[in-house]
Design an enzyme around this catalytic site. Structure first.
Site, PDB file in Angstrom:
ATOM      1  N   ARG A  54       0.800  -1.220   0.000  1.00 35.06           N
ATOM      2  CA  ARG A  54       0.000   0.000   0.000  1.00 35.06           C
ATOM      3  C   ARG A  54       0.841   1.281   0.000  1.00 35.06           C
ATOM      4  O   ARG A  54       0.626   2.197  -0.805  1.00 35.06           O
ATOM      5  CB  ARG A  54      -0.929   0.039   1.240  1.00 35.06           C
ATOM      6  CG  ARG A  54      -2.129  -0.827   1.137  1.00 35.06           C
ATOM      7  CD  ARG A  54      -2.486  -1.373   2.496  1.00 35.06           C
ATOM      8  NE  ARG A  54      -1.554  -2.439   2.797  1.00 35.06           N
ATOM      9  CZ  ARG A  54      -1.787  -3.728   2.540  1.00 35.06           C
ATOM     10  NH1 ARG A  54      -2.950  -4.091   2.117  1.00 35.06           N
ATOM     11  NH2 ARG A  54      -0.877  -4.654   2.758  1.00 35.06           N
ATOM     12  N   THR A  55       1.790   1.367   0.921  1.00 32.77           N
ATOM     13  CA  THR A  55       2.519   2.621   1.108  1.00 32.77           C
ATOM     14  C   THR A  55       3.377   2.942  -0.113  1.00 32.77           C
ATOM     15  O   THR A  55       3.390   4.074  -0.610  1.00 32.77           O
ATOM     16  CB  THR A  55       3.399   2.538   2.380  1.00 32.77           C
ATOM     17  OG1 THR A  55       2.602   2.021   3.436  1.00 32.77           O
ATOM     18  CG2 THR A  55       3.944   3.890   2.767  1.00 32.77           C
ATOM     19  N   LYS A  82      24.990  -5.861  -1.337  1.00 35.49           N
ATOM     20  CA  LYS A  82      26.457  -6.048  -1.318  1.00 35.49           C
ATOM     21  C   LYS A  82      27.062  -5.376  -0.083  1.00 35.49           C
ATOM     22  O   LYS A  82      28.275  -5.218   0.016  1.00 35.49           O
ATOM     23  CB  LYS A  82      27.083  -5.431  -2.572  1.00 35.49           C
ATOM     24  CG  LYS A  82      26.596  -6.036  -3.882  1.00 35.49           C
ATOM     25  CD  LYS A  82      27.208  -5.280  -5.066  1.00 35.49           C
ATOM     26  CE  LYS A  82      26.430  -5.504  -6.338  1.00 35.49           C
ATOM     27  NZ  LYS A  82      26.693  -4.465  -7.340  1.00 35.49           N
ATOM     28  N   ARG A 104      11.206   3.693   3.851  1.00 33.12           N
ATOM     29  CA  ARG A 104      10.754   2.640   4.772  1.00 33.12           C
ATOM     30  C   ARG A 104      11.978   1.820   5.133  1.00 33.12           C
ATOM     31  O   ARG A 104      12.734   1.395   4.260  1.00 33.12           O
ATOM     32  CB  ARG A 104       9.686   1.745   4.158  1.00 33.12           C
ATOM     33  CG  ARG A 104       9.421   0.522   5.034  1.00 33.12           C
ATOM     34  CD  ARG A 104       8.197  -0.230   4.682  1.00 33.12           C
ATOM     35  NE  ARG A 104       6.997   0.522   4.979  1.00 33.12           N
ATOM     36  CZ  ARG A 104       5.777  -0.009   4.969  1.00 33.12           C
ATOM     37  NH1 ARG A 104       5.608  -1.275   4.674  1.00 33.12           N
ATOM     38  NH2 ARG A 104       4.725   0.733   5.233  1.00 33.12           N
ATOM     39  N   HIS A 132       4.810   5.623  11.671  1.00 32.70           N
ATOM     40  CA  HIS A 132       4.300   5.541  10.295  1.00 32.70           C
ATOM     41  C   HIS A 132       3.324   6.729  10.141  1.00 32.70           C
ATOM     42  O   HIS A 132       2.109   6.553  10.087  1.00 32.70           O
ATOM     43  CB  HIS A 132       3.602   4.191  10.103  1.00 32.70           C
ATOM     44  CG  HIS A 132       3.317   3.809   8.688  1.00 32.70           C
ATOM     45  ND1 HIS A 132       3.497   4.663   7.608  1.00 32.70           N
ATOM     46  CD2 HIS A 132       2.844   2.652   8.156  1.00 32.70           C
ATOM     47  CE1 HIS A 132       3.149   4.026   6.500  1.00 32.70           C
ATOM     48  NE2 HIS A 132       2.754   2.812   6.808  1.00 32.70           N
TER      49      HIS A 132
HETATM   50  N1   CP Z   1      -0.357  -0.097   5.977  1.00 39.36           N
HETATM   51  C1   CP Z   1       0.833  -0.350   5.382  1.00 39.36           C
HETATM   52  O1   CP Z   1       1.839   0.256   5.719  1.00 39.36           O
HETATM   53  O2   CP Z   1       0.796  -1.312   4.407  1.00 39.36           O
HETATM   54  P1   CP Z   1       2.059  -1.753   3.536  1.00 39.36           P
HETATM   55  O3   CP Z   1       3.010  -2.467   4.467  1.00 39.36           O
HETATM   56  O4   CP Z   1       1.492  -2.663   2.475  1.00 39.36           O
HETATM   57  O5   CP Z   1       2.684  -0.513   2.974  1.00 39.36           O
END
Ligand code: CP
Length: 304
Positions: A54-55, A82, A104, A132
């Site tokens: 999603r993100t 590496k 991320r 998040h």
């Molecule tokens: N909610 C969320 O962060 O989903 P993803 O891990 O798929 O990005």
């Protein structure tokens, strides 16, 4: 606002500006041609060291809808495998002239470190078990869209709080926006510092549900667990899962949320996840507009 690293860094006015901007941008998403020229000439790098559906996709869609150039980087298949460090990866991006870096990372604090090494804006797309913030913003946006307000809203966040960056960011943001949050979990799945968080804590889901306007179910993050936190999946579900019987305890206007990905049948039954009072699919769509708003406000100014 230069970076978006923690939901706790946002003032009430800044958070509301992001939500209001997202509301305006949502109207663009309803058009047949969804693109705006706002970030033409800007470069957004999506830097994903951890898996995401999603993100990652919604940040990419958001940047493209604003006409930014987008570079997608995933650690798998890059020189990270590496042994290249985060700093050297960051300096490589810097050489490419990134205006914004969406990161991320499995390590809590990685976006904060990155912000010291790049000139562009850093947006935290999830760091370890820490935060998040764009998920919390899209959750708040979805609550306001469905229920018309955030002030005084009673929000129950249920499940694996210990490993959840979504829970921490939501508690910080929702308390800033005037909602009353109760975390519900077994004692083993609560962080030791939770007493200092601006929220209530309960171990009893059945007692909390009748008073809640919003129930946000969290995934049990088995991949982050290196010990036994509950006797069995079945026992966890029996005490903390949202099934049809528990759903019936909610008042008629209450909504059910989940950030995804879900363990259907564990923390939430398929029937509840797919019910008209679930906002799970809306949350994904709102993720695009909220991330458009964040990118626009961080790097859309004249002086970038
Ligand atoms: N909610 C969320 O962060 O989903 P993803 O891990 O798929 O990005």
């Amino acid at each position: 606002m230069k970076h978006l690293i923690s939901a706790g860094d946002l003032s009430r006015d800044e958070a509301l500006l992001i939500l209001d901007t997202a509301e305006e941008l949502a109207r663009v998403s309803e058009r047949s041609i969804k693109k705006l020229p706002t970030l033409r000439g800007r470069t957004v790098v999506n830097l994903f060291f951890e898996d995401s559906t999603r993100t990652r996709i919604s940040f990419e869609a958001a940047a493209k809808r604003l006409s930014a150039d987008v570079i997608n980087f995933s650690a798998k298949g890059s020189s990270v495998s590496k042994g290249e460090s985060l700093k050297d990866t960051a300096l490589t991006l810097e050489a490419m002239g990134a205006d914004a870096v969406v990161i991320r990372h499995g390590a809590s604090g990685a976006p904060h470190r990155l912000a010291n090494w790049v000139r562009g804006s850093v947006l935290n797309a999830g760091d370890g078990t820490h935060e998040h913030p764009t998920q919390a913003l899209l959750d708040a946006f979805s609550m306001r869209q469905r229920l018309g307000r955030l002030d005084g809203l009673k929000v129950a966040i249920v499940g694996d709080i210990l490993h959840s960056r979504v829970a921490r960011s939501n508690v910080l943001l929702l308390s800033t926006l005037g909602a009353e949050v109760t975390l519900v979990a077994p004692p083993t799945l609560l962080p030791v510092s939770v007493e200092r968080w601006p929220c209530q804590v309960s171990y009893d889901l059945d007692a909390v549900l009748p008073k809640a306007d919003v129930v946000m179910m969290l995934r049990v993050q088995l991949e982050r667990m290196n010990a036994a936190y509950f006797p069995s999946a079945r026992e966890y579900s029996r005490r903390y899962g949202l099934d049809r019987d528990r759903f019936a305890k909610l008042h008629d206007d209450a909504i059910v949320m989940h950030p995804g990905p879900m363990n259907r049948g564990m923390e939430i039954s398929a029937e509840v996840a797919d019910s008209p009072r679930s906002t799970i699919v809306e949350q994904v769509g709102n993720g695009v507009t909220v991330r458009m708003a964040a990118l626009y406000l961080l790097i859309g100014g004249e002086n970038q």
